[in-house]
Design a protein around this motif. Structure first.
Motif, PDB file in Angstrom:
ATOM      1  N   ALA A   1       7.172  -4.658   4.575  1.00 53.82           N
ATOM      2  CA  ALA A   1       6.651  -3.310   5.233  1.00 53.82           C
ATOM      3  C   ALA A   1       5.425  -2.683   4.759  1.00 53.82           C
ATOM      4  CB  ALA A   1       7.764  -2.388   4.478  1.00 53.82           C
ATOM      5  N   GLY A   2       4.421  -3.344   5.548  1.00 62.35           N
ATOM      6  CA  GLY A   2       3.007  -3.360   5.170  1.00 62.35           C
ATOM      7  C   GLY A   2       2.541  -4.218   4.188  1.00 62.35           C
TER       8      GLY A   2
ATOM      9  N   GLY B   1       0.780  -1.127  -0.046  1.00 65.46           N
ATOM     10  CA  GLY B   1      -0.046   0.148  -0.048  1.00 65.46           C
ATOM     11  C   GLY B   1       0.773   1.296  -0.067  1.00 65.46           C
ATOM     12  N   ARG B   2       0.345   2.125   0.797  1.00 66.20           N
ATOM     13  CA  ARG B   2       0.959   3.584   1.107  1.00 66.20           C
ATOM     14  C   ARG B   2       2.587   3.429   1.038  1.00 66.20           C
ATOM     15  NH1 ARG B   2      -0.803   5.589   6.703  1.00 66.20           N
ATOM     16  NH2 ARG B   2       0.316   3.756   7.237  1.00 66.20           N
ATOM     17  N   GLY B   3       3.208   2.575   1.951  1.00 69.48           N
ATOM     18  CA  GLY B   3       4.657   2.411   1.765  1.00 69.48           C
ATOM     19  C   GLY B   3       5.198   3.533   2.658  1.00 69.48           C
ATOM     20  N   SER B   4       4.852   4.026   3.643  1.00 71.31           N
ATOM     21  CA  SER B   4       5.717   4.967   4.459  1.00 71.31           C
ATOM     22  C   SER B   4       6.675   4.400   5.194  1.00 71.31           C
ATOM     23  CB  SER B   4       4.641   5.706   5.460  1.00 71.31           C
ATOM     24  OG  SER B   4       4.083   4.838   6.584  1.00 71.31           O
ATOM     25  N   ASN B   5       6.760   2.952   5.744  1.00 73.05           N
ATOM     26  CA  ASN B   5       7.729   2.402   6.184  1.00 73.05           C
ATOM     27  C   ASN B   5       8.850   2.422   5.275  1.00 73.05           C
ATOM     28  OD1 ASN B   5       7.753   1.462   9.276  1.00 73.05           O
ATOM     29  ND2 ASN B   5       5.498   1.060   8.298  1.00 73.05           N
TER      30      ASN B   5
ATOM     31  N   MET C   1       0.701  -7.085   2.954  1.00 69.74           N
ATOM     32  CA  MET C   1      -0.587  -7.685   3.415  1.00 69.74           C
ATOM     33  C   MET C   1      -0.863  -9.169   2.870  1.00 69.74           C
ATOM     34  SD  MET C   1      -1.146  -5.544   5.813  1.00 69.74           S
ATOM     35  CE  MET C   1      -2.622  -5.498   6.377  1.00 69.74           C
TER      36      MET C   1
ATOM     37  N   LEU D   1       2.509   4.822  14.312  1.00 68.61           N
ATOM     38  CA  LEU D   1       3.346   4.916  12.958  1.00 68.61           C
ATOM     39  C   LEU D   1       4.551   5.724  13.225  1.00 68.61           C
ATOM     40  CD1 LEU D   1       3.128   3.808  10.063  1.00 68.61           C
ATOM     41  CD2 LEU D   1       2.293   6.278   9.550  1.00 68.61           C
TER      42      LEU D   1
ATOM     43  N   ILE E   1       7.553  -5.685  10.290  1.00 67.09           N
ATOM     44  CA  ILE E   1       7.066  -4.815  11.365  1.00 67.09           C
ATOM     45  C   ILE E   1       5.753  -4.977  11.343  1.00 67.09           C
ATOM     46  CG2 ILE E   1       6.776  -2.729   9.718  1.00 67.09           C
ATOM     47  CD1 ILE E   1       8.037  -1.237  12.557  1.00 67.09           C
ATOM     48  N   HIS E   2       5.157  -4.818  12.837  1.00 69.89           N
ATOM     49  CA  HIS E   2       3.825  -5.267  13.060  1.00 69.89           C
ATOM     50  C   HIS E   2       3.388  -4.126  13.918  1.00 69.89           C
ATOM     51  CE1 HIS E   2       0.120  -7.534  13.648  1.00 69.89           C
ATOM     52  NE2 HIS E   2       0.082  -7.341  14.900  1.00 69.89           N
ATOM     53  N   PRO E   3       2.111  -3.638  13.815  1.00 67.74           N
ATOM     54  CA  PRO E   3       1.702  -2.721  14.640  1.00 67.74           C
ATOM     55  C   PRO E   3       1.002  -2.981  15.781  1.00 67.74           C
ATOM     56  CG  PRO E   3       0.225  -2.659  12.621  1.00 67.74           C
ATOM     57  CD  PRO E   3       1.263  -3.853  12.520  1.00 67.74           C
TER      58      PRO E   3
ATOM     59  N   GLU F   1       7.237   3.526  14.348  1.00 72.58           N
ATOM     60  CA  GLU F   1       7.363   2.424  13.432  1.00 72.58           C
ATOM     61  C   GLU F   1       8.578   2.567  12.536  1.00 72.58           C
ATOM     62  OE1 GLU F   1       4.441   0.454  11.064  1.00 72.58           O
ATOM     63  OE2 GLU F   1       2.876   1.060  12.516  1.00 72.58           O
TER      64      GLU F   1
HETATM   65  C1  GRF Z   1       2.056  -0.114   9.006  1.00 72.53           C
HETATM   66  O1  GRF Z   1       1.405   0.103  10.296  1.00 72.53           O
HETATM   67  C2  GRF Z   1       2.674  -1.611   9.212  1.00 72.53           C
HETATM   68  O2  GRF Z   1       3.107  -1.906  10.426  1.00 72.53           O
HETATM   69  C3  GRF Z   1       1.351  -2.268   9.076  1.00 72.53           C
HETATM   70  O3  GRF Z   1       0.523  -1.968   8.046  1.00 72.53           O
HETATM   71  C4  GRF Z   1       0.986  -0.566   7.745  1.00 72.53           C
HETATM   72  C5  GRF Z   1       1.663  -0.094   6.684  1.00 72.53           C
HETATM   73  O4  GRF Z   1       1.981   1.351   6.516  1.00 72.53           O
HETATM   74  N1  GRF Z   1       1.609  -3.864   8.892  1.00 72.53           N
HETATM   75  P1  GRF Z   1       2.881   1.804   5.337  1.00 72.53           P
HETATM   76  O5  GRF Z   1       2.456   1.052   3.962  1.00 72.53           O
HETATM   77  O6  GRF Z   1       4.472   1.345   5.468  1.00 72.53           O
HETATM   78  O7  GRF Z   1       2.661   3.134   5.306  1.00 72.53           O
END
Ligand code: GRF
Length: 210
Positions: free
Chosen positions: A82-83, A9-13, A85, A166, A103-105, A169
């Motif tokens: 990283a996100g 998805g978004r990919g902020s990590n 799913m 986040l 990484i797990h929230p 994270e």
């Molecule tokens: C993050 O909270 C990650 O820990 C979780 O999904 C989210 C993904 O966010 N598994 P991003 O794509 O890294 O912005």
């Protein structure tokens, strides 16, 4: 060392990992969704991207085989989820055992799976956070490397809590990835080994330690 980042998805990590100037080369960002926003972000930074769309495969095994082929094509020493799913097959996980992190929230082992912030609010915990762990076949159950905690505040909803987590994270994941790429972090007989001094003491990584 080469590493690849898997996103959905978004990919902020992913973005924070790319911006962290890690001691290695990001060989590719791979998404299972063509519409993942993080793909454009990676391309803007000159990182090669690939899409392995899970909808094009009849089974998890076939999807995972295609994903592994793409990862291996880039000569990845480290795989950073990283996100990402998708639930991965045991065979895929074993192939990258000891060199795949997630990484797990939530503060594992609390709240594995999805909707972790809703789970935390429903449980009424006062501390929540995030966990970086080695990936094993047990979903969100692999050996924990590091955690960061945040308070749950009165009036929090899923969005406010997710945003607070986040923030933690991003530096946490970059820090752990750096340990691995520096050769300080490894998995030995299912246990996490980290060489050298670390400012992390006790069970929780203080949010202001960078
Ligand atoms: C993050 O909270 C990650 O820990 C979780 O999904 C989210 C993904 O966010 N598994 P991003 O794509 O890294 O912005």
């Amino acid at each position: 060392m080469n590493y690849v980042i898997l996103i959905s998805g978004r990919g902020s990590n992913m973005e924070s990992l790319l911006d962290a100037q890690l001691p290695g080369r990001c060989a590719a960002v791979i998404s299972n969704r063509p519409e993942a926003g993080g793909l454009a972000t990676a391309q803007q930074r000159g990182v090669p991207t690939a899409v392995i769309d899970h909808r094009n495969f009849a089974s998890r095994e076939e999807f995972d085989a295609a994903l592994a082929a793409e990862i291996d094509r880039h000569g990845a020493d480290l795989v950073l989820l990283a996100g990402f799913m998708r639930i991965l097959t045991d065979g895929f996980v074993r192939r990258y055992e000891g060199r795949m992190l997630n990484i797990h929230p939530s503060l594992l082992p609390l709240f594995p799976g999805i909707k972790t912030h809703a789970q935390a609010l429903a449980a009424g915990v006062r501390l929540h956070g995030c966990t970086v762990h080695f990936v094993t076949p047990a979903l969100d159950g692999g050996p924990i490397v590091a955690q960061a905690a945040v308070p749950v505040m009165a009036g929090d909803d899923e969005a406010s809590l997710a945003a607070r987590v986040l923030v933690e994270e991003h530096p946490l994941y970059a820090r752990v990835a750096r340990w691995f790429l520096d050769g300080r972090l490894r998995l030995v007989e299912g246990r996490v080994q980290l060489d050298g001094e670390t400012p992390i003491t006790g069970a929780l990584h203080a949010p202001d330690v960078r």
